[in-house]
Design a protein around this motif. Structure first.
Motif, PDB file in Angstrom:
ATOM      1  N   HIS A   1      -9.259  -1.409   0.576  1.00  0.00           N
ATOM      2  CA  HIS A   1      -8.025  -1.338  -0.220  1.00  0.00           C
ATOM      3  C   HIS A   1      -7.546   0.090  -0.459  1.00  0.00           C
ATOM      4  O   HIS A   1      -6.361   0.331  -0.633  1.00  0.00           O
ATOM      5  CB  HIS A   1      -8.240  -2.035  -1.566  1.00  0.00           C
TER       6      HIS A   1
ATOM      7  N   GLN B   1      -2.855  -1.469   2.211  1.00  0.00           N
ATOM      8  CA  GLN B   1      -3.879  -0.426   2.021  1.00  0.00           C
ATOM      9  C   GLN B   1      -3.275   0.872   1.466  1.00  0.00           C
ATOM     10  O   GLN B   1      -2.282   1.369   1.990  1.00  0.00           O
ATOM     11  CB  GLN B   1      -4.546  -0.149   3.355  1.00  0.00           C
TER      12      GLN B   1
ATOM     13  N   GLY C   1       0.830  -1.186   0.000  1.00  0.00           N
ATOM     14  CA  GLY C   1       0.000   0.000   0.000  1.00  0.00           C
ATOM     15  C   GLY C   1       0.870   1.242   0.000  1.00  0.00           C
ATOM     16  O   GLY C   1       1.923   1.261   0.634  1.00  0.00           O
TER      17      GLY C   1
END
Ligand code: ATP
Ligand code: MG
Length: 199
Positions: free
Chosen positions: A125, A157, A31
């Protein structure tokens, strides 16, 4: 091959080697924290472009709007009713007129606690924190707490923060920072906010 063509081919081969090496280096999947700041137009719309991309891939998305200026935007009309998205207005009730700092801090804190739940949920997400920078700029939120919560989020994320004057500490913590320059804006020539462009 003539001289010129040979030099060109050699240059292209060197370029390809550099690009291939860079692609091979960028193998990490994780992420990313993105900051879209600056005085130019295009911060929130860029974030909503990523929301569209993520939804297109079937990903789960959460959007927090920390400064709510209007309720009639095209992005809210379209995106807020898509499957896979949670859309919250967390910034209603700041006391712009009365400037009650304690009340604004409480409102900001309450909003952050809600957004923070997304930052602990690996099923989400992409999290958009639209106009978050103002809450930091006005001292309504503690940047240390915001940075700690961002750092503790699930590793896969993505988070996008938008707004002018993003504090340096947040930019330092980000993976990608874009500063949009205000070269011109039609508003200064007397054009009012246009549907599909500004809202
Ligand atoms: P957008 O939502 O269009 O991407 P933004 O998020 O970069 O804009 P904000 O500061 O959040 O910019 O302002 C939102 C509104 O103000 C939009 O209607 C936008 O067109 C307008 N705006 C943005 N930048 C400027 C500017 N430099 N001068 C005047 N109006 C602006
Ligand atoms: Mg914006």
């Amino acid at each position: 091959m003539n001289d010129h063509a040979e030099r060109h081919a050699a240059r292209m081969a060197r370029k390809k080697a550099v690009i291939d090496a860079a692609i091979a280096r960028a193998e990490e999947e994780r992420g990313v924290l993105l900051v879209l700041t600056g005085n130019g137009k295009g911060k929130s719309t860029s974030a909503f472009g990523m929301v569209a991309r993520a939804l297109g891939h079937g990903m789960q998305v959460a959007v927090a709007q920390f400064i709510k200026s209007r309720t009639d935007t095209g992005e809210e009309a379209l995106l807020a009713r898509q499957p896979g998205i949670q859309w919250r207005v967390l910034g209603a009730g700041f006391t712009w007129e009365t400037q009650n700092l304690e009340r604004d801090r409480a409102t900001a804190q309450q909003g952050w606690m809600e957004a923070r739940r997304w930052l602990t949920d690996p099923a989400i997400h992409l999290v958009v924190l639209d106009e978050l920078t103002y809450l930091l700029k006005y001292g309504w939120l503690d940047p240390a707490q915001v940075l700690a919560d961002l750092a503790a989020r699930p590793p896969g994320q993505h988070v996008v923060i938008t707004g002018r004057a993003c504090p340096q500490a947040v930019q330092d913590a980000a993976d990608t920072v874009s500063e949009i320059a205000d070269v011109k804006h039609a508003w200064r020539a007397g054009v009012k906010a246009q549907k599909g462009v500004d809202l």
